[in-house]
Scaffold this active site. Structure first.
Site, PDB file in Angstrom:
ATOM      1  N   ASP A 145      43.363  48.487  37.832  1.00 48.36           N
ATOM      2  CA  ASP A 145      44.495  49.398  38.003  1.00 48.36           C
ATOM      3  C   ASP A 145      45.487  49.250  36.851  1.00 48.36           C
ATOM      4  OD1 ASP A 145      45.500  46.935  38.744  1.00 48.36           O
ATOM      5  OD2 ASP A 145      46.106  47.534  40.766  1.00 48.36           O
ATOM      6  N   SER A 146      45.178  48.340  35.922  1.00 53.31           N
ATOM      7  CA  SER A 146      45.910  48.259  34.659  1.00 53.31           C
ATOM      8  C   SER A 146      45.840  49.573  33.896  1.00 53.31           C
ATOM      9  CB  SER A 146      45.334  47.136  33.789  1.00 53.31           C
ATOM     10  OG  SER A 146      43.923  47.256  33.661  1.00 53.31           O
ATOM     11  N   ASP A 180      39.156  47.915  41.040  1.00 47.19           N
ATOM     12  CA  ASP A 180      40.341  47.505  41.790  1.00 47.19           C
ATOM     13  C   ASP A 180      40.650  48.461  42.934  1.00 47.19           C
ATOM     14  OD1 ASP A 180      41.231  45.147  40.664  1.00 47.19           O
ATOM     15  OD2 ASP A 180      42.475  46.131  39.154  1.00 47.19           O
ATOM     16  N   LYS A 236      37.697  44.740  43.909  1.00 48.24           N
ATOM     17  CA  LYS A 236      38.623  43.617  43.766  1.00 48.24           C
ATOM     18  C   LYS A 236      39.930  43.961  44.448  1.00 48.24           C
ATOM     19  CE  LYS A 236      40.673  42.593  39.742  1.00 48.24           C
ATOM     20  NZ  LYS A 236      42.139  42.577  40.086  1.00 48.24           N
ATOM     21  N   GLU A 246      44.001  42.163  45.448  1.00 49.06           N
ATOM     22  CA  GLU A 246      44.963  41.094  45.231  1.00 49.06           C
ATOM     23  C   GLU A 246      45.456  40.548  46.566  1.00 49.06           C
ATOM     24  OE1 GLU A 246      48.138  42.538  42.786  1.00 49.06           O
ATOM     25  OE2 GLU A 246      46.797  43.332  41.231  1.00 49.06           O
ATOM     26  N   GLU A 287      45.031  34.594  37.669  1.00 50.16           N
ATOM     27  CA  GLU A 287      45.840  35.163  36.584  1.00 50.16           C
ATOM     28  C   GLU A 287      47.181  34.458  36.467  1.00 50.16           C
ATOM     29  OE1 GLU A 287      47.716  39.401  34.969  1.00 50.16           O
ATOM     30  OE2 GLU A 287      46.402  39.398  36.727  1.00 50.16           O
TER      31      GLU A 287
END
Length: 305
Positions: free
Chosen positions: A46-47, A85, A115, A117, A184
């Site tokens: 999602d960067s 993501d 993925k 978070e 991270e």
């Protein structure tokens, strides 16, 4: 082509001590190039909200956008494992919504895994997605979707209590069924401890050399943005400079009429004279020439060889 990389391949890499090479990709062309260079895993992060869309965080990225970019990357990848993501608020509301959105990334986007978070608070979410036969990669430490809660993009786990929480979260995600874990922005000593305690692979970004693999944003390692200089990024190229130079040369040739030249232009098969002001001749239908007789423009644009 080498064998397709799967989640079992990545677990085997940890067992034999082979480092995992992961990098972000957002389109088919970059996916093809990065895979050719040796990527084991392509992450549609999602960067993209920051490096593709120009936002100052990952928060505005939507599910539809993630599906779109995931599908593009999947079309360009043949061997590498594709992981996508789950964007902000696509899995936090309910497990049912999380499973549905994870399913979209796999069914519509072609991802091999997803993925997300978060720590132990999302263990049940991980279990629900894994129960739906969708592999899950976790993400701990500096989690960009929690930027407001963290007070900015700051290193996590420097204090003893916070470090212990990250370790506990890592163990909880492994127990919930995660097949790998991104660490991270954490101290290298903490990353080493987590890596040693887990049986699943860890992939670091700003987490030191002792993780089982590494990930970077492709635009960062390629030097696309000279103004972005985080400590954890090493630039392996200066594409910003190369692109600026190449595009500048193109613009200069266009402005002075040097491009296109004869080499890059097409010619008629016979001399054609069109008198100024003459009425257009009646249309005449000619038999179609065999396809092989015509001059071809070249390979289909964008399609990997």
């Amino acid at each position: 082509m080498k064998d397709k990389v799967t989640i079992h391949t990545l677990k085997r890499f940890k067992q034999i001590g082979q480092k995992i090479c992961m990098v972000t990709a957002y389109d088919a062309t970059f996916a093809h190039i990065l895979e050719e260079a040796g990527a084991d895993v392509l992450l549609i992060g999602d960067s993209l909200g920051m490096v593709i869309q120009g936002h100052d965080s990952t928060l505005p990225v939507t599910m539809d956008q993630m599906v779109y970019h995931t599908a593009a990357v999947a079309r360009g990848a043949r061997r590498a494992h594709v992981v996508a993501d789950l964007p902000f608020m696509s899995y936090q509301v309910s497990n049912q919504e999380a499973v549905r959105n994870a399913g979209r990334l796999v069914a519509e986007g072609g991802a091999g895994s997803i993925k997300l978070e978060g720590g132990a608070e999302f263990a049940d979410t991980v279990r629900a997605i894994v129960r739906a036969s969708i592999p899950v990669m976790g993400h701990l430490g500096l989690t960009p979707q929690s930027v407001h809660k963290m007070g900015g993009y700051v290193v996590q786990g420097r204090g003893e209590d916070q470090a212990r929480q990250i370790l506990d979260d890592a163990l909880a995600l492994e127990q919930a069924g995660a097949y790998a874990l991104v660490l991270e922005g954490v101290p290298m000593d903490l990353a080493r401890t987590v890596t040693q305690r887990l049986s699943i692979p860890t992939i670091g970004i700003g987490a030191g050399v002792d993780c089982d693999g590494q990930v970077l944003v492709c635009y960062d390692l390629l030097g696309m943005n000279p103004d972005f200089k985080p400590k954890f990024v090493k630039r392996y190229a200066n594409l910003h400079g190369s692109i600026t130079e190449a595009a500048g040369a193109y613009f200069a040739e266009v402005r002075k009429g040097a491009f296109p030249d004869e080499e890059h232009s097409f010619k008629a098969t016979k001399n054609i004279r069109l008198a100024p002001g003459a009425p257009a001749p009646a249309a005449r239908v000619e038999p179609s020439a065999p396809a092989e007789a015509g001059e071809k423009l070249g390979p289909v644009y964008g399609r990997p060889a």
